[in-house]
Design an enzyme around this catalytic site. Structure first.
Site, PDB file in Angstrom:
ATOM      1  N   LYS A 261       0.848  -1.186   0.000  1.00 22.25           N
ATOM      2  CA  LYS A 261       0.000   0.000   0.000  1.00 22.25           C
ATOM      3  C   LYS A 261       0.884   1.237   0.000  1.00 22.25           C
ATOM      4  CE  LYS A 261      -4.514   0.883   0.217  1.00 22.25           C
ATOM      5  NZ  LYS A 261      -5.649   0.082  -0.261  1.00 22.25           N
TER       6      LYS A 261
ATOM      7  N   TYR B 136     -20.395   7.679   0.799  1.00 22.98           N
ATOM      8  CA  TYR B 136     -21.000   7.617  -0.537  1.00 22.98           C
ATOM      9  C   TYR B 136     -19.965   8.032  -1.581  1.00 22.98           C
ATOM     10  CZ  TYR B 136     -25.350   7.017  -3.118  1.00 22.98           C
ATOM     11  OH  TYR B 136     -26.346   6.523  -3.938  1.00 22.98           O
TER      12      TYR B 136
ATOM     13  N   ASN C 118     -16.701   6.129  -4.280  1.00 22.67           N
ATOM     14  CA  ASN C 118     -16.620   5.138  -5.353  1.00 22.67           C
ATOM     15  C   ASN C 118     -17.259   3.806  -4.935  1.00 22.67           C
ATOM     16  OD1 ASN C 118     -15.253   2.793  -6.709  1.00 22.67           O
ATOM     17  ND2 ASN C 118     -14.502   4.459  -7.984  1.00 22.67           N
TER      18      ASN C 118
HETATM   19  P1  NAD Z   1     -13.743   7.592  -2.127  1.00 25.28           P
HETATM   20  O1  NAD Z   1     -12.772   8.644  -1.828  1.00 25.28           O
HETATM   21  O2  NAD Z   1     -14.293   7.476  -3.505  1.00 25.28           O
HETATM   22  O3  NAD Z   1     -14.992   7.688  -1.137  1.00 25.28           O
HETATM   23  C1  NAD Z   1     -14.889   7.786   0.237  1.00 25.28           C
HETATM   24  C2  NAD Z   1     -16.188   8.422   0.706  1.00 25.28           C
HETATM   25  O4  NAD Z   1     -16.235   8.384   2.123  1.00 25.28           O
HETATM   26  C3  NAD Z   1     -16.332   9.893   0.294  1.00 25.28           C
HETATM   27  O5  NAD Z   1     -17.652  10.135  -0.148  1.00 25.28           O
HETATM   28  C4  NAD Z   1     -16.058  10.640   1.597  1.00 25.28           C
HETATM   29  O6  NAD Z   1     -16.738  11.890   1.649  1.00 25.28           O
HETATM   30  C5  NAD Z   1     -16.631   9.664   2.587  1.00 25.28           C
HETATM   31  N1  NAD Z   1     -16.132   9.840   3.941  1.00 25.28           N
HETATM   32  C6  NAD Z   1     -14.895  10.193   4.371  1.00 25.28           C
HETATM   33  N2  NAD Z   1     -14.881  10.242   5.718  1.00 25.28           N
HETATM   34  C7  NAD Z   1     -16.116   9.902   6.128  1.00 25.28           C
HETATM   35  C8  NAD Z   1     -16.735   9.747   7.392  1.00 25.28           C
HETATM   36  N3  NAD Z   1     -16.069   9.965   8.513  1.00 25.28           N
HETATM   37  N4  NAD Z   1     -18.029   9.347   7.430  1.00 25.28           N
HETATM   38  C9  NAD Z   1     -18.709   9.125   6.284  1.00 25.28           C
HETATM   39  N5  NAD Z   1     -18.192   9.250   5.081  1.00 25.28           N
HETATM   40  C10 NAD Z   1     -16.919   9.634   4.997  1.00 25.28           C
HETATM   41  O7  NAD Z   1     -13.031   6.253  -1.661  1.00 25.28           O
HETATM   42  P2  NAD Z   1     -13.421   4.750  -2.039  1.00 25.28           P
HETATM   43  O8  NAD Z   1     -12.518   4.340  -3.145  1.00 25.28           O
HETATM   44  O9  NAD Z   1     -14.893   4.601  -2.163  1.00 25.28           O
HETATM   45  O10 NAD Z   1     -12.915   4.007  -0.744  1.00 25.28           O
HETATM   46  C11 NAD Z   1     -13.711   3.894   0.441  1.00 25.28           C
HETATM   47  C12 NAD Z   1     -13.186   2.750   1.270  1.00 25.28           C
HETATM   48  O11 NAD Z   1     -13.213   1.571   0.479  1.00 25.28           O
HETATM   49  C13 NAD Z   1     -11.722   2.902   1.713  1.00 25.28           C
HETATM   50  O12 NAD Z   1     -11.562   2.284   2.970  1.00 25.28           O
HETATM   51  C14 NAD Z   1     -10.958   2.125   0.677  1.00 25.28           C
HETATM   52  O13 NAD Z   1      -9.708   1.666   1.155  1.00 25.28           O
HETATM   53  C15 NAD Z   1     -11.934   0.982   0.457  1.00 25.28           C
HETATM   54  N6  NAD Z   1     -11.715   0.298  -0.809  1.00 25.28           N
HETATM   55  C16 NAD Z   1     -11.944   0.926  -1.981  1.00 25.28           C
HETATM   56  C17 NAD Z   1     -11.691   0.242  -3.152  1.00 25.28           C
HETATM   57  C18 NAD Z   1     -11.967   0.875  -4.489  1.00 25.28           C
HETATM   58  O14 NAD Z   1     -11.760   0.195  -5.505  1.00 25.28           O
HETATM   59  N7  NAD Z   1     -12.462   2.075  -4.567  1.00 25.28           N
HETATM   60  C19 NAD Z   1     -11.214  -1.067  -3.128  1.00 25.28           C
HETATM   61  C20 NAD Z   1     -11.025  -1.688  -1.907  1.00 25.28           C
HETATM   62  C21 NAD Z   1     -11.281  -0.988  -0.735  1.00 25.28           C
END
Ligand code: NAD
Length: 409
Positions: free
Chosen positions: A97, A210, A212
């Site tokens: 990471k 809300y 990705n």
């Molecule tokens: P992103 O940046 O697209 O979305 C994150 C969302 O969470 C945003 O809307 C943000 O405003 C919101 N957020 C941040 N802090 C918050 C809080 N305290 N309470 C509520 N909402 C909050 O990121 P993502 O890619 O959707 O990733 C979200 C999680 O999923 C992370 O833990 C990431 O490691 C995990 N993840 C994502 C992927 C991927 O492909 N996108 C893959 C595996 C794991």
């Protein structure tokens, strides 16, 4: 306790359940490579990390996060989870990471490009399709991957699209990547509803985060007739017990506005959202959202961890006592890295794989992960958690590879 120490505790707990010796487990106690740099951007110096936790199964693999709270503890924990996730998914990767500590919301597009290129320069000798392969994570996206790829290829003087995944299609990306994490999470959520909620229809669901992962997940569940009654982002959330208009909410969010300003529900804080009376709570934001402070108050009988590490160790134990079903992160959000693997394989072989075939393969891999975790859970008479079952399977595959490599006897 730091997240790293909590992880080691979880590791030991799972290993004990399967009589794995401390000596064998010791290869998983520390990361194999920690790289740190300060990125000089304008008059700022930004702390940046790339950590490979384990590479017994293949090159490092894991996203890059841009966030003001990034720390070595966090990056190392995320690399640890990636190692287990990739092992559980049966794909040929170790776990890694990366992260840069700064607030991307305060940076201009030109600064984001500069930071991405500086990251590639700082870690160029550590990255590569057979060394360590990054991808997007929180607040990074296809454009950021494109800058990193471009800078890396300039340094190497050759094309190497397989050095990074989550790229734009024109640079060798893959159409499935956009909603892959949510698609994988959706597939296991459907299996969870069948097994633990008696196939209930119109489940009430709250989604924290809300972005990705959370947005696509909410859309898929809504299409199936489930009621997304609450959703939130970093600015707060909204609640409507009759269900939110999810397609309208997504359009609102995609236009750059916060979920908390959407009409059609009453305002709730992120803390309140977690404690709502729902069937399923989807955690799709960041780490440490459910802790000893709120675990007792969680009413949802089922939780899906789309985010990495949203439940800490103390909360895990409280939820286990309450018999709350938790679909663990290393299974629930593995769709993203599985599709990254398809992208990497395609880049390396130069072959274009049929999209339908890949969708089907993702479906099969997610279901296989779910079935293996449930089989281990049942082998232990349901007296362990789904997380412990997933950890056991993942640890055993890594240790088997370490044994063949002669690192353990
Ligand atoms: P992103 O940046 O697209 O979305 C994150 C969302 O969470 C945003 O809307 C943000 O405003 C919101 N957020 C941040 N802090 C918050 C809080 N305290 N309470 C509520 N909402 C909050 O990121 P993502 O890619 O959707 O990733 C979200 C999680 O999923 C992370 O833990 C990431 O490691 C995990 N993840 C994502 C992927 C991927 O492909 N996108 C893959 C595996 C794991």
């Amino acid at each position: 306790m730091s997240i790293v120490l909590e992880n080691l505790e979880r590791l030991k707990e799972a290993a004990r359940l399967e009589n794995i010796s401390d000596e064998h487990l010791s290869v998983l106690n520390t990361p194999v490579q920690v790289s740190y740099a300060e990125l000089a951007v304008g008059d700022r110096k930004l702390p940046a990390w790339r950590i490979i936790y384990n590479r017994a199964l293949g090159p490092g693999k894991g996203g890059i996060r841009f966030h003001p709270e990034v720390s070595e503890d966090e990056v190392q924990s995320l690399a640890f989870w990636m190692s287990l996730k990739n092992s559980l998914a049966d794909i040929p990767y170790g776990g890694a990471k990366g992260g840069v500590k700064f607030n991307p919301k305060d940076s201009s597009p030109a600064e984001l490009e500069e930071i991405s290129r500086a990251y590639a320069r700082a870690f160029a000798d550590k990255l590569g399709q057979d060394k360590d392969v990054p991808a997007p994570d929180v607040y990074t996206n296809g454009q950021i991957m494109a800058y990193i790829l471009d800078e890396f290829e300039k340094i190497k003087g050759a094309h190497e699209p397989g050095m990074i995944t989550g790229k734009p299609l024109e640079l060798g990306g893959i159409a499935l990547r956009g909603d892959a994490t949510a698609q994988g999470g959706y597939l296991v959520t459907k299996e969870m509803i069948k097994k633990f909620l008696s196939g209930k229809t119109a489940c009430k669901i709250a989604v924290q985060g809300y972005g990705n992962a959370g947005l696509f997940m909410a859309e898929k569940l809504a299409v199936d007739g489930h009621l997304i009654v609450a959703a939130s982002d970093s600015k707060g959330g909204i609640y409507n017990e009759n269900g939110l208009d999810i397609m309208a909410l997504s359009a609102w969010k995609n236009s750059g506005k916060s979920v908390s300003e959407f009409a059609g529900g009453q305002a709730v804080s992120n803390a309140e959202l977690l404690e709502l009376p729902v069937d399923i709570l989807v955690l799709a934001a960041l780490e440490n959202q459910i802790t000893a402070d709120n675990a007792e108050k969680i009413q949802a009988p089922c939780i899906v961890e789309l985010a990495n590490g949203p439940i800490n160790l103390a909360a895990d134990r409280i939820l286990a006592n309450k018999k709350t079903v938790v679909v663990p992160d290393i299974l629930a959000n593995s769709g993203g890295v599985i599709v990254s693997y398809f992208e990497w394989a395609q880049n390396r072989t130069g072959q274009i794989l049929d999209e339908e075939y890949l969708r089907d393969l993702l479906d099969k891999k997610m279901k296989s992960g779910w079935q293996r975790v449930v089989a281990k859970f049942e082998e232990k008479n349901g007296e362990i958690t789904l997380r412990q079952a997933a950890y056991i399977i993942a640890i055993k595959r890594i240790l088997a590879a370490e044994k063949y490599r002669g690192r353990i006897k």
